[in-house]
Scaffold this motif. Structure first.
Motif, PDB file in Angstrom:
ATOM      1  N   ASN A 171      36.470  38.138  29.207  1.00 24.04           N
ATOM      2  CA  ASN A 171      36.675  39.624  29.624  1.00 24.04           C
ATOM      3  C   ASN A 171      36.956  39.580  31.262  1.00 24.04           C
ATOM      4  O   ASN A 171      38.209  40.258  31.575  1.00 24.04           O
ATOM      5  CB  ASN A 171      35.596  40.670  29.449  1.00 24.04           C
ATOM      6  N   ILE A 172      36.293  39.189  32.169  1.00 23.41           N
ATOM      7  CA  ILE A 172      36.589  39.161  33.561  1.00 23.41           C
ATOM      8  C   ILE A 172      37.914  38.384  33.952  1.00 23.41           C
ATOM      9  O   ILE A 172      38.736  38.874  34.713  1.00 23.41           O
ATOM     10  CB  ILE A 172      35.165  38.772  34.164  1.00 23.41           C
ATOM     11  N   LEU A 173      37.666  37.058  33.454  1.00 23.63           N
ATOM     12  CA  LEU A 173      38.761  36.301  34.035  1.00 23.63           C
ATOM     13  C   LEU A 173      40.001  36.660  33.672  1.00 23.63           C
ATOM     14  O   LEU A 173      41.168  36.522  34.211  1.00 23.63           O
ATOM     15  CB  LEU A 173      38.318  34.733  33.838  1.00 23.63           C
ATOM     16  N   PRO A 174      40.237  37.099  32.296  1.00 19.64           N
ATOM     17  CA  PRO A 174      41.666  37.330  31.719  1.00 19.64           C
ATOM     18  C   PRO A 174      41.909  38.911  32.396  1.00 19.64           C
ATOM     19  O   PRO A 174      43.018  38.916  32.748  1.00 19.64           O
ATOM     20  CB  PRO A 174      41.353  37.721  30.235  1.00 19.64           C
ATOM     21  N   GLU A 175      41.306  39.576  32.889  1.00 24.32           N
ATOM     22  CA  GLU A 175      41.484  40.874  33.411  1.00 24.32           C
ATOM     23  C   GLU A 175      41.704  40.793  34.794  1.00 24.32           C
ATOM     24  O   GLU A 175      42.848  41.296  35.255  1.00 24.32           O
ATOM     25  CB  GLU A 175      40.172  41.990  33.434  1.00 24.32           C
ATOM     26  N   VAL A 176      41.166  39.946  35.482  1.00 23.13           N
ATOM     27  CA  VAL A 176      41.732  39.626  36.795  1.00 23.13           C
ATOM     28  C   VAL A 176      43.095  38.962  36.748  1.00 23.13           C
ATOM     29  O   VAL A 176      43.972  39.417  37.535  1.00 23.13           O
ATOM     30  CB  VAL A 176      40.540  38.370  37.450  1.00 23.13           C
ATOM     31  N   TYR A 177      43.434  38.090  35.790  1.00 20.10           N
ATOM     32  CA  TYR A 177      44.958  37.616  35.868  1.00 20.10           C
ATOM     33  C   TYR A 177      45.584  38.573  35.519  1.00 20.10           C
ATOM     34  O   TYR A 177      46.996  38.757  35.892  1.00 20.10           O
ATOM     35  CB  TYR A 177      44.819  36.373  34.793  1.00 20.10           C
ATOM     36  N   GLU A 178      45.323  39.403  34.595  1.00 18.56           N
ATOM     37  CA  GLU A 178      46.275  40.784  34.363  1.00 18.56           C
ATOM     38  C   GLU A 178      46.566  41.637  35.313  1.00 18.56           C
ATOM     39  O   GLU A 178      47.662  42.089  35.817  1.00 18.56           O
ATOM     40  CB  GLU A 178      45.804  41.536  33.114  1.00 18.56           C
ATOM     41  N   LEU A 179      45.678  41.716  36.159  1.00 21.35           N
ATOM     42  CA  LEU A 179      45.760  42.539  37.493  1.00 21.35           C
ATOM     43  C   LEU A 179      46.464  42.175  38.739  1.00 21.35           C
ATOM     44  O   LEU A 179      46.805  42.669  39.486  1.00 21.35           O
ATOM     45  CB  LEU A 179      44.487  43.015  37.775  1.00 21.35           C
ATOM     46  N   ALA A 180      46.206  40.684  38.612  1.00 22.05           N
ATOM     47  CA  ALA A 180      46.906  40.019  39.831  1.00 22.05           C
ATOM     48  C   ALA A 180      47.425  38.704  39.578  1.00 22.05           C
ATOM     49  O   ALA A 180      46.762  37.624  40.029  1.00 22.05           O
ATOM     50  CB  ALA A 180      45.746  39.759  41.039  1.00 22.05           C
ATOM     51  N   PRO A 181      48.330  38.300  38.643  1.00 24.32           N
ATOM     52  CA  PRO A 181      48.894  37.206  38.147  1.00 24.32           C
ATOM     53  C   PRO A 181      49.376  36.247  39.260  1.00 24.32           C
ATOM     54  O   PRO A 181      49.395  35.087  39.130  1.00 24.32           O
ATOM     55  CB  PRO A 181      49.907  37.776  37.176  1.00 24.32           C
ATOM     56  N   ASN A 182      49.890  36.866  40.598  1.00 23.75           N
ATOM     57  CA  ASN A 182      50.371  36.255  41.477  1.00 23.75           C
ATOM     58  C   ASN A 182      49.632  35.697  42.597  1.00 23.75           C
ATOM     59  O   ASN A 182      50.128  35.278  43.675  1.00 23.75           O
ATOM     60  CB  ASN A 182      51.510  36.951  42.278  1.00 23.75           C
ATOM     61  N   GLN A 183      48.345  36.011  42.319  1.00 18.95           N
ATOM     62  CA  GLN A 183      47.488  35.693  43.160  1.00 18.95           C
ATOM     63  C   GLN A 183      46.232  34.795  42.964  1.00 18.95           C
ATOM     64  O   GLN A 183      44.939  34.623  43.200  1.00 18.95           O
ATOM     65  CB  GLN A 183      46.650  37.101  43.936  1.00 18.95           C
ATOM     66  N   LEU A 184      46.596  34.080  41.947  1.00 23.86           N
ATOM     67  CA  LEU A 184      45.594  33.137  41.348  1.00 23.86           C
ATOM     68  C   LEU A 184      44.749  32.157  42.098  1.00 23.86           C
ATOM     69  O   LEU A 184      43.792  31.852  42.002  1.00 23.86           O
ATOM     70  CB  LEU A 184      46.351  32.417  40.039  1.00 23.86           C
ATOM     71  N   HIS A 185      45.621  31.430  43.033  1.00 23.07           N
ATOM     72  CA  HIS A 185      45.258  30.686  43.977  1.00 23.07           C
ATOM     73  C   HIS A 185      44.259  31.013  44.823  1.00 23.07           C
ATOM     74  O   HIS A 185      43.062  30.473  44.863  1.00 23.07           O
ATOM     75  CB  HIS A 185      46.108  29.797  44.646  1.00 23.07           C
ATOM     76  N   GLU A 186      44.285  32.239  45.340  1.00 25.14           N
ATOM     77  CA  GLU A 186      43.348  32.965  46.054  1.00 25.14           C
ATOM     78  C   GLU A 186      42.191  33.285  45.371  1.00 25.14           C
ATOM     79  O   GLU A 186      41.367  33.199  46.090  1.00 25.14           O
ATOM     80  CB  GLU A 186      44.085  34.198  47.016  1.00 25.14           C
TER      81      GLU A 186
END
Length: 206
Positions: free
Chosen positions: A8-23
């Motif tokens: 839930n949490i990590l997929p949602e984070v990726y959907e919200l900010a796919p271009n900020q994964l490294h940060e």
């Protein structure tokens, strides 16, 4: 907690900010380290208090627990608010995971307060007061993050860090202490049931 983090949490984070994964992964690491050092600080404070006169320990121990638990619950409230802002199901799943961890922790704090010399009534009041800070954190977190949506993925990453740290350092070591075959099988069954339910419910609601 692990299922909520990875399904839930990590997929949602990726959907919200796919271009900020490294940060965001950096925030995850910093969050885990921060919880580690907070845990070390808590252990040091309790150990430092025990060196004194045991007859005068009730108030210091009670205040240490109250302050530490109140801060922890306040942060939990902010994390839950961020989860609801991202997705209602994520908020519900995060709330359930937090409650599942908080119930045994609050019971443990209650026993420690009784052992420190507080009456049952005072120990209950201390615990109730510290628990209410989660509501305050939730309200303030929701109001603040609603206007600052850009920070929601970062707060969710801190939530993931909290869940990972608690699961891997608090829960798993306790479960490893049992050496009975039946208990190990029961633990495995409960873990797989929780993982399966989290995955199926999340999949159905999405």
């Amino acid at each position: 907690m692990l299922a909520s983090t990875f399904f839930n949490i990590l997929p949602e984070v990726y959907e919200l900010a796919p271009n900020q994964l490294h940060e965001l992964l950096g925030v995850l690491l910093l969050g885990i380290l921060a919880f580690f050092f907070l845990g070390k600080l808590s252990i040091w404070r309790h150990s430092h208090g025990v060196d004194g006169d045991e007859s005068n320990l009730a108030a210091p121990v009670a205040w240490n627990i109250l302050i530490g638990d109140a801060f922890h619950n306040f942060v939990d409230g902010i994390l839950i608010a961020a989860a609801f802002l991202a997705d209602p199901w994520l908020g519900l799943a995060t709330t359930i995971a937090v409650i599942a961890h908080e119930i045994p922790q609050e019971l443990g704090d209650f026993v420690i307060l009784l052992h420190a010399g507080l009456s049952k009534r005072r120990a209950f009041v201390f615990n109730a007061f510290s628990s209410m800070t989660s509501v305050l954190g939730g309200i303030l977190g929701y109001l603040a993050l609603e206007k600052l949506q850009i920070y929601v993925p970062y707060v969710l990453m801190l939530s993931a860090a909290s869940f990972l740290y608690i699961a891997l350092t608090d829960l798993f070591p306790v479960m490893h202490k049992t050496h009975q075959h039946e208990s190990a099988l029961m633990q495995a069954g409960f873990i797989m049931t929780g993982v399966g339910m989290t995955f199926l419910i999340g999949h159905a609601l999405h």
